[in-house]
Motif scaffolding. Sequence first.
Motif, PDB file in Angstrom:
ATOM      1  N   LEU A  22       0.825  -1.216   0.000  1.00 15.09           N
ATOM      2  CA  LEU A  22       0.000   0.000   0.000  1.00 15.09           C
ATOM      3  C   LEU A  22       0.858   1.264   0.000  1.00 15.09           C
ATOM      4  N   VAL A  49      -7.883  -1.281  -1.307  1.00 12.60           N
ATOM      5  CA  VAL A  49      -6.929  -1.700  -0.272  1.00 12.60           C
ATOM      6  C   VAL A  49      -7.265  -3.131   0.126  1.00 12.60           C
ATOM      7  N   GLU A 103     -12.353   0.212   0.398  1.00  8.46           N
ATOM      8  CA  GLU A 103     -12.146   1.440  -0.382  1.00  8.46           C
ATOM      9  C   GLU A 103     -10.807   2.065   0.020  1.00  8.46           C
ATOM     10  N   LEU A 106      -7.745   7.309  -0.030  1.00 10.05           N
ATOM     11  CA  LEU A 106      -6.884   8.348  -0.630  1.00 10.05           C
ATOM     12  C   LEU A 106      -7.112   8.483  -2.129  1.00 10.05           C
TER      13      LEU A 106
HETATM   14  N1  LIG Z   1      -8.938   2.061   3.601  1.00 12.22           N
HETATM   15  C1  LIG Z   1      -7.724   2.610   3.632  1.00 12.22           C
HETATM   16  N2  LIG Z   1      -7.364   3.481   2.667  1.00 12.22           N
HETATM   17  C2  LIG Z   1      -6.107   4.028   2.656  1.00 12.22           C
HETATM   18  N3  LIG Z   1      -5.173   3.773   3.597  1.00 12.22           N
HETATM   19  C3  LIG Z   1      -5.488   2.910   4.584  1.00 12.22           C
HETATM   20  C4  LIG Z   1      -6.759   2.291   4.651  1.00 12.22           C
HETATM   21  N4  LIG Z   1      -6.787   1.491   5.739  1.00 12.22           N
HETATM   22  C5  LIG Z   1      -5.579   1.597   6.315  1.00 12.22           C
HETATM   23  N5  LIG Z   1      -4.788   2.451   5.635  1.00 12.22           N
HETATM   24  C6  LIG Z   1      -3.372   2.772   5.953  1.00 12.22           C
HETATM   25  O1  LIG Z   1      -2.799   1.661   6.586  1.00 12.22           O
HETATM   26  C7  LIG Z   1      -2.337   1.985   7.899  1.00 12.22           C
HETATM   27  C8  LIG Z   1      -2.602   0.839   8.849  1.00 12.22           C
HETATM   28  O2  LIG Z   1      -3.983   0.528   8.885  1.00 12.22           O
HETATM   29  P1  LIG Z   1      -4.596  -0.379  10.037  1.00 12.22           P
HETATM   30  O3  LIG Z   1      -4.492   0.344  11.337  1.00 12.22           O
HETATM   31  O4  LIG Z   1      -5.944  -0.824   9.608  1.00 12.22           O
HETATM   32  O5  LIG Z   1      -3.568  -1.609  10.016  1.00 12.22           O
HETATM   33  P2  LIG Z   1      -3.145  -2.634  11.124  1.00 12.22           P
HETATM   34  O6  LIG Z   1      -2.067  -3.451  10.538  1.00 12.22           O
HETATM   35  O7  LIG Z   1      -4.344  -3.309  11.670  1.00 12.22           O
HETATM   36  O8  LIG Z   1      -2.559  -1.676  12.258  1.00 12.22           O
HETATM   37  P3  LIG Z   1      -2.147  -2.044  13.776  1.00 12.22           P
HETATM   38  O9  LIG Z   1      -0.755  -2.597  13.702  1.00 12.22           O
HETATM   39  O10 LIG Z   1      -2.217  -0.721  14.488  1.00 12.22           O
HETATM   40  O11 LIG Z   1      -3.124  -3.035  14.277  1.00 12.22           O
HETATM   41  C9  LIG Z   1      -2.999   3.300   8.264  1.00 12.22           C
HETATM   42  O12 LIG Z   1      -2.132   4.061   9.083  1.00 12.22           O
HETATM   43  C10 LIG Z   1      -3.208   3.947   6.894  1.00 12.22           C
HETATM   44  O13 LIG Z   1      -2.034   4.633   6.515  1.00 12.22           O
END
Ligand SMILES: Nc1ncnc2c1ncn2[C@@H]1O[C@H](COP(=O)(O)OP(=O)(O)OP(=O)(O)O)[C@@H](O)[C@H]1O
Length: 316
Positions: A22, A49, A103, A106
């Motif tokens: 991403l 995503v 979705e 960005l």
């Molecule tokens: N739908 C989206 N569209 C664009 N960017 C996204 C989206 N969802 C997440 N991101 C990006 O990905 C990053 C991480 O998302 P998310 O917190 O869901 O991941 P995670 O791996 O579960 O995080 P954590 O380690 O905190 O549990 C966010 O900081 C953002 O930059």
Amino acid sequence: MEPVSSSIIDTAPPLPPDTQPLEHQIAGHFHGRSESKYGLLEQKSTGFVLKPFISAPRGPREHQFYVDVFSIHAPVEIQNLRPFLPTFFGLYEFAGMQYLTLENILKDFQRPCIADVKIGRITYDSEASTEKKQKLKNNFPAAVDLGFQLCGWKTYRSTQKKYIYHHKQCARSIKKHEISSALANFFGAPESDHHPVVRDVIIRLRTLERVMSDLRGFTFLATSLLIVYDGAQHQSCTQSMPKVDVRLVDFAHVSTVNDENGNPINQPDDNFIFGLRSYIDHLETIADDKFIYLPLERLNHNDPSNASSNCYTTFM
Ligand SMILES: Nc1ncnc2c1ncn2[C@@H]1O[C@H](COP(=O)(O)OP(=O)(O)OP(=O)(O)O)[C@@H](O)[C@H]1O
Ligand SMILES: O=P(O)(O)O[C@@H]1[C@H](O)[C@H](O)[C@@H](OP(=O)(O)O)[C@H](OP(=O)(O)O)[C@H]1O
């Protein structure tokens, strides 16, 4: 972006066809770099995503939350959350791993500037081990007072034509009294006038505050608020208002809270609402004309001879 070493590429899981790590990811699990090596991806042709559906209870819980919010049977208080979530498009599977298709929030931004703000004085749930609870508390002890923590931010500096990315280690080194300046830095200070975007974000967050106050019987632990604005339109000499968005992501620790009879409790999520209000209060501070930006030594630290101590990376 940071260069990806060949050892990381060797150990990263296979990418599904038509995908890449991403772009503009701020925090969370990065492809090839997280402990499991799975991280967020994007589908090149659709822009969607793909978020790994990790093992129970976190993966199924996040999936169920998206299903419930976008269900045609969702009660109105839950439907009201939809504008604040990425739309959920179902599951995708490749090489034994399932992904949530979301979705990309960005997608309509030319030069997206993004901050990841984890909301809550407490970000762990009761099932976390003692070690994990302690680790999360130590990550940013001031969160207990502030009710939120910065997990990183990325700002496009149109004057320099480059992005500056402050990572989570940098964000965690910021002291409580420095937080307002760090927030203003994300919104373009000191080069750009941060006021119009901040005021727009406050209006949106006040709506979210109402939606969350009407929602009863849920806890949102470790959920992040993503604040986005378009850095391409953000210049101090123009009057044009940049495009802005605010969304919630990460529902792996969302659950319902029941009373002793098994009925959902009739209370909003005080932990989340306290943090959201506190974040809004800090935005009100920096939106005030009397606010004085303190250039923080740490935020500006970027020594090419000692990359490990740097607080930010730059890229085009
Ligand atoms: N739908 C989206 N569209 C664009 N960017 C996204 C989206 N969802 C997440 N991101 C990006 O990905 C990053 C991480 O998302 P998310 O917190 O869901 O991941 P995670 O791996 O579960 O995080 P954590 O380690 O905190 O549990 C966010 O900081 C953002 O930059
Ligand atoms: O930012 P850090 O210091 O890396 O800490 C991680 C962060 O708090 C994540 O939110 C959490 O994942 P979950 O929200 O999914 O629990 C992860 O737990 P994990 O190591 O158990 O994946 C932590 O390690």
